[in-house]
Design an enzyme around this catalytic site. Structure first.
Site, PDB file in Angstrom:
ATOM      1  N   ARG A 179      -9.165  26.807  -1.658  1.00 44.74           N
ATOM      2  CA  ARG A 179      -9.184  25.522  -2.346  1.00 44.74           C
ATOM      3  C   ARG A 179      -8.065  25.415  -3.383  1.00 44.74           C
ATOM      4  O   ARG A 179      -7.707  24.317  -3.790  1.00 44.74           O
ATOM      5  CB  ARG A 179     -10.560  25.285  -2.994  1.00 44.74           C
ATOM      6  N   TYR A 219      -2.111  -1.097   3.172  1.00 45.57           N
ATOM      7  CA  TYR A 219      -3.082  -0.638   4.152  1.00 45.57           C
ATOM      8  C   TYR A 219      -4.469  -1.097   3.714  1.00 45.57           C
ATOM      9  O   TYR A 219      -4.822  -1.018   2.536  1.00 45.57           O
ATOM     10  CB  TYR A 219      -3.004   0.879   4.274  1.00 45.57           C
ATOM     11  N   LYS A 279       0.160   9.909  10.605  1.00 45.74           N
ATOM     12  CA  LYS A 279       1.014   9.040  11.407  1.00 45.74           C
ATOM     13  C   LYS A 279       2.283   9.766  11.872  1.00 45.74           C
ATOM     14  O   LYS A 279       2.210  10.717  12.630  1.00 45.74           O
ATOM     15  CB  LYS A 279       1.335   7.782  10.623  1.00 45.74           C
ATOM     16  N   ASP A 287       4.240   3.818  -0.881  1.00 51.98           N
ATOM     17  CA  ASP A 287       3.715   4.318   0.380  1.00 51.98           C
ATOM     18  C   ASP A 287       4.838   4.250   1.404  1.00 51.98           C
ATOM     19  O   ASP A 287       5.294   3.167   1.782  1.00 51.98           O
ATOM     20  CB  ASP A 287       2.525   3.462   0.818  1.00 51.98           C
TER      21      ASP A 287
END
Length: 394
Positions: free
Chosen positions: A75, A129, A219, A194
């Site tokens: 983590r 988005y 993507k 973005d």
């Protein structure tokens, strides 16, 4: 983990993008007698020096800097994921990058970092988005958002503004923003751009003044529709804060995903440029087609095309055969979807339409197929729907 960071830490002059895509994050492999990057699936790592371990954890808690020496716990970080982060930082020309389990996890971490400083107000430009829009509008993280156009950003800033958020080219209209001018308008408030649609192949927002560069790595960075991830490229100070949030919230990226993303980066320039060539050709044909009301295609190019049909957009979705009707984008195969029904359904209808996301808009993510085959599929779907005069309710 340390060896994978050496190239970024030294800030050596950038090589050509295609070279960086192949070699960044892998510079130490040959010295280790390796060719392919290893996948480290460990969740924990042995240490017989508990005092030293405690000191390293204390150092991480203070600054978020990656622990020196061997890894501690999955983590806090992972060597395979670190390679991808190093490579992406090199491609975006930033000091660091921090990877997360999804693009939304990455955006959430950014908002939490700013909120932890009492800076809960966000200025944002539509369209974004759909889920990014929803995260801000719903106030799920205790944030407050002011929506404005780029020209209104400076006037929308407040003392508690922690972030300005834009997407360029925007999802799904492909609207573009002058990032350099916008960064100037932001003053001392961090600009988050973005860059999912453009990728560092087409633009590097950090070089235009953005402090934070967000990717849904699901993507184009992955590029094959088989990995989900998000990443923020930024300076080392902000990266430390993001690592602390990632550690606390657990939004870590799995090592196998980190491996797939690093592999995806090696072909990113070739994939984006090839798909962009096809997309530009399709955009030109669609613009000249009387069955199409309007075509959206960015000035900087890219593999995304949006177009508004004269007939029923749902019928086009129903009748494509080679093109895959599916959410997401950036894969090697071509995808089509109706944003008003899917990716932006969660945005209130009036806000959605006000941002240019019409009910007749279709979004096409162009892949690596031959352009003539793709056009034949689109042409057939449009022929069979051109007599329809009204779309279904959305």
């Amino acid at each position: 983990m340390d060896t994978a960071r050496t190239a970024t830490a030294s800030r050596t002059p950038l090589r050509a993008l295609a070279t960086e895509a192949v070699h960044a994050g892998r510079d130490d492999l040959a010295r280790q007698g390796l060719h392919a990057p290893p996948i480290d699936l460990s969740t924990t790592y042995p240490s017989y020096d508990s005092r030293g371990e405690a000191a390293r954890i204390d150092a991480f808690a203070a600054t978020g800097a990656e622990p020196q020496g061997p890894p501690v716990y999955g983590r806090l970080g992972n060597p395979t994921v670190a390679r991808f982060e190093t490579a992406l930082a090199r491609l975006e020309n930033t000091e660091a990058a921090v990877a997360f389990a999804s693009g939304m996890a990455a955006l959430t971490a950014v908002l939490l970092v700013r909120a932890s400083l009492g800076l809960r107000h966000v200025v944002a430009v539509r369209p974004l988005y759909g889920c990014s829009d929803h995260l801000l509008t719903a106030g799920l993280l205790g944030t407050e958002v002011t929506w404005t156009d780029p020209a209104g950003v400076a006037d929308a800033l407040r003392p508690d503004t922690g972030l300005v958020l834009v997407e360029s080219p925007a999802n799904p209209t492909l609207a573009e923003i002058d990032l350099r001018a916008l960064a100037h308008s932001c003053g001392s408030v961090p600009l988050l751009a973005d860059n999912t649609f453009a990728t560092p192949v087409l633009q590097r927002p950090a070089e235009q003044g953005a402090r934070l560069v967000l990717h849904s790595a699901t993507k184009y960075l992955g590029g094959h529709g088989d990995v989900m991830a998000g990443v923020v490229a930024c300076d080392e100070e902000f990266a430390g804060q993001l690592r602390q949030v990632r550690f606390a919230t657990g939004g870590v990226l799995h090592p196998l995903a980190g491996y797939l993303l690093l592999r995806g980066l090696s072909t990113l320039p070739i994939r984006v440029r090839a798909a962009s060539t096809t997309a530009a050709e399709l955009a030109g044909r669609l613009a000249a087609d009387p069955r199409i009301a309007r075509v959206h295609y960015p000035r900087i190019g890219g593999a995304m095309v949006a177009f508004e049909v004269e007939g029923d957009p749902h019928a086009v979705i129903d009748r494509v055969r080679l093109i895959t009707p599916a959410v997401s984008l950036g894969s090697v195969d071509t995808l089509i979807q109706h944003p008003a029904s899917i990716s932006h359904r969660i945005v209130p209808a009036d806000d959605r339409r006000g941002a240019g996301v019409s009910d007749r808009l279709l979004r096409l993510s162009v892949g690596l197929e031959d352009v003539e085959d793709l056009w034949a599929d689109l042409d057939t779907a449009l022929q069979e729907t051109s007599v329809v005069t009204a779309p279904r309710s959305s």
